[in-house]
Design an enzyme around this catalytic site. Structure first.
Site, PDB file in Angstrom:
ATOM      1  N   GLU A 106       6.582 -21.984   7.802  1.00  0.00           N
ATOM      2  CA  GLU A 106       6.906 -21.204   8.997  1.00  0.00           C
ATOM      3  C   GLU A 106       7.899 -21.934   9.908  1.00  0.00           C
ATOM      4  O   GLU A 106       8.529 -21.317  10.763  1.00  0.00           O
ATOM      5  CB  GLU A 106       5.643 -20.851   9.771  1.00  0.00           C
ATOM      6  CG  GLU A 106       5.011 -22.000  10.530  1.00  0.00           C
ATOM      7  CD  GLU A 106       3.803 -21.535  11.342  1.00  0.00           C
ATOM      8  OE1 GLU A 106       3.805 -21.818  12.549  1.00  0.00           O
ATOM      9  OE2 GLU A 106       2.891 -20.896  10.784  1.00  0.00           O
ATOM     10  N   GLU A 124       0.811  -1.222   0.000  1.00  0.00           N
ATOM     11  CA  GLU A 124       0.000   0.000   0.000  1.00  0.00           C
ATOM     12  C   GLU A 124       0.844   1.271   0.000  1.00  0.00           C
ATOM     13  O   GLU A 124       0.331   2.359  -0.263  1.00  0.00           O
ATOM     14  CB  GLU A 124      -0.913   0.012   1.238  1.00  0.00           C
ATOM     15  CG  GLU A 124      -1.988  -1.056   1.247  1.00  0.00           C
ATOM     16  CD  GLU A 124      -3.096  -0.809   0.247  1.00  0.00           C
ATOM     17  OE1 GLU A 124      -3.080   0.257  -0.415  1.00  0.00           O
ATOM     18  OE2 GLU A 124      -3.973  -1.677   0.104  1.00  0.00           O
TER      19      GLU A 124
END
Length: 298
Positions: free
Chosen positions: A114, A83
């Site tokens: 992960e 963004e």
């Protein structure tokens, strides 16, 4: 640390009957839990401020901001980074998000990634990070091996490191200069950290990136003066911002914006100081923001 004992994994005593409730009552329960998030973030403002100040310093001196996480945490980091270019006209390299498992993990779960302790280090090495950079590790439980590996590597080469998680005193803290730990408590659905923990992380990430960009002079007042006018909506926003700040004639604003590639900050200085684009850019390069360039406040 055993994640089975982590508060993010515990059962919430207030939602034990959530599957028996009417739809409205079920949603009220979720909403009641969500109301706790902003207060948890509020308590971490001093630590968030430390991160914003140091990250801002790093970026002003040629560094980058890199978020790194797995699963929901990684997706939120990538979202916040993505963004920044349209909102603040930043180079896409300035703020980056890395997710365990690569970009495909944004859409298709790669939860096993992960656990790859060396993977976080490798992904940061691939970005050629240096001591100038700032690394933010994101992990709800604070125990994600991928994130811990990344932070340990970043810390070892002198990069600034901070972490965002929802538990105090986690393994992440050993490799961070500051930890941001909004304690939101057990989720409405046990272990579903995309809920309160994810919301808390999103709020913190909003504060970090926005705070840093304000420090870098990309906001004037509360106006998005570095907006990238890449579509009709944003072109309209750019015109509106210049109008609000300068109160110039709209046709004149349109003309000057078109002549200067819709560089809102530049156009504001040109109009208010009554100077050409070359001089306005020279002053902005020296001063860094509109207020300093014009010695102007409102």
């Amino acid at each position: 640390m055993n994640t089975e004992k982590a508060i993010t994994e515990e059962r919430n005593p207030d939602t034990m009957d959530i599957d028996l409730l009417s739809t409205e009552d079920m949603l009220k329960k979720i909403n009641d839990e969500d109301k706790k998030v902003a207060y948890a973030v509020e308590r971490e403002i001093p630590n968030i401020a430390k991160a914003v100040d140091e990250i801002g310093n790093r970026l002003q001196n040629g560094g980058r901001l890199i978020y790194i996480g797995a699963g929901t945490s990684g997706r939120l980091g990538v979202l916040d980074a993505s963004e920044c270019p349209p909102t603040f006209s930043t180079d896409p390299q300035l703020v980056q998000g890395i997710i365990a498992g690569g970009d495909s993990a944004l859409r298709i779960s790669a939860e096993g990634a992960e656990d790859d302790y060396s993977g976080g280090k490798k992904d940061l090495k691939d970005k050629n990070i240096t001591s100038k950079d700032a690394i933010v590790g994101i992990a709800a439980s604070g125990t994600t091996p991928y994130v811990i590996g990344a932070l340990e590597y970043a810390k070892g080469i002198g990069a600034y490191t901070s972490g965002i998680c929802c538990i105090k005193e986690t393994p992440m803290s050993r490799f961070t200069d500051v930890m941001i730990t909004p304690i939101v408590g057990p989720e409405a659905i046990a272990g579903s950290t995309r809920m309160k923990a994810g919301t808390a992380q999103k709020l913190v990430l909003n504060m970090i990136s926005t705070g840093v960009m304000i420090k870098l002079g990309k906001v004037c007042g509360n106006l998005m003066v570095n907006v990238k006018a890449s579509n009709k909506k944003l072109v309209k926003r750019a015109k509106g911002i210049v109008k609000q700040v300068t109160d110039a004639d709209e046709e004149y604003i349109q003309k000057v914006l078109e002549e200067n590639n819709y560089d809102v900050k530049l156009v504001i200085v040109m109009i208010l100081a009554n100077i050409d684009s070359k001089e306005a850019q020279r002053i902005l390069n020296r001063e860094g923001n509109i207020r300093k360039a014009l010695k102007w406040s409102k």
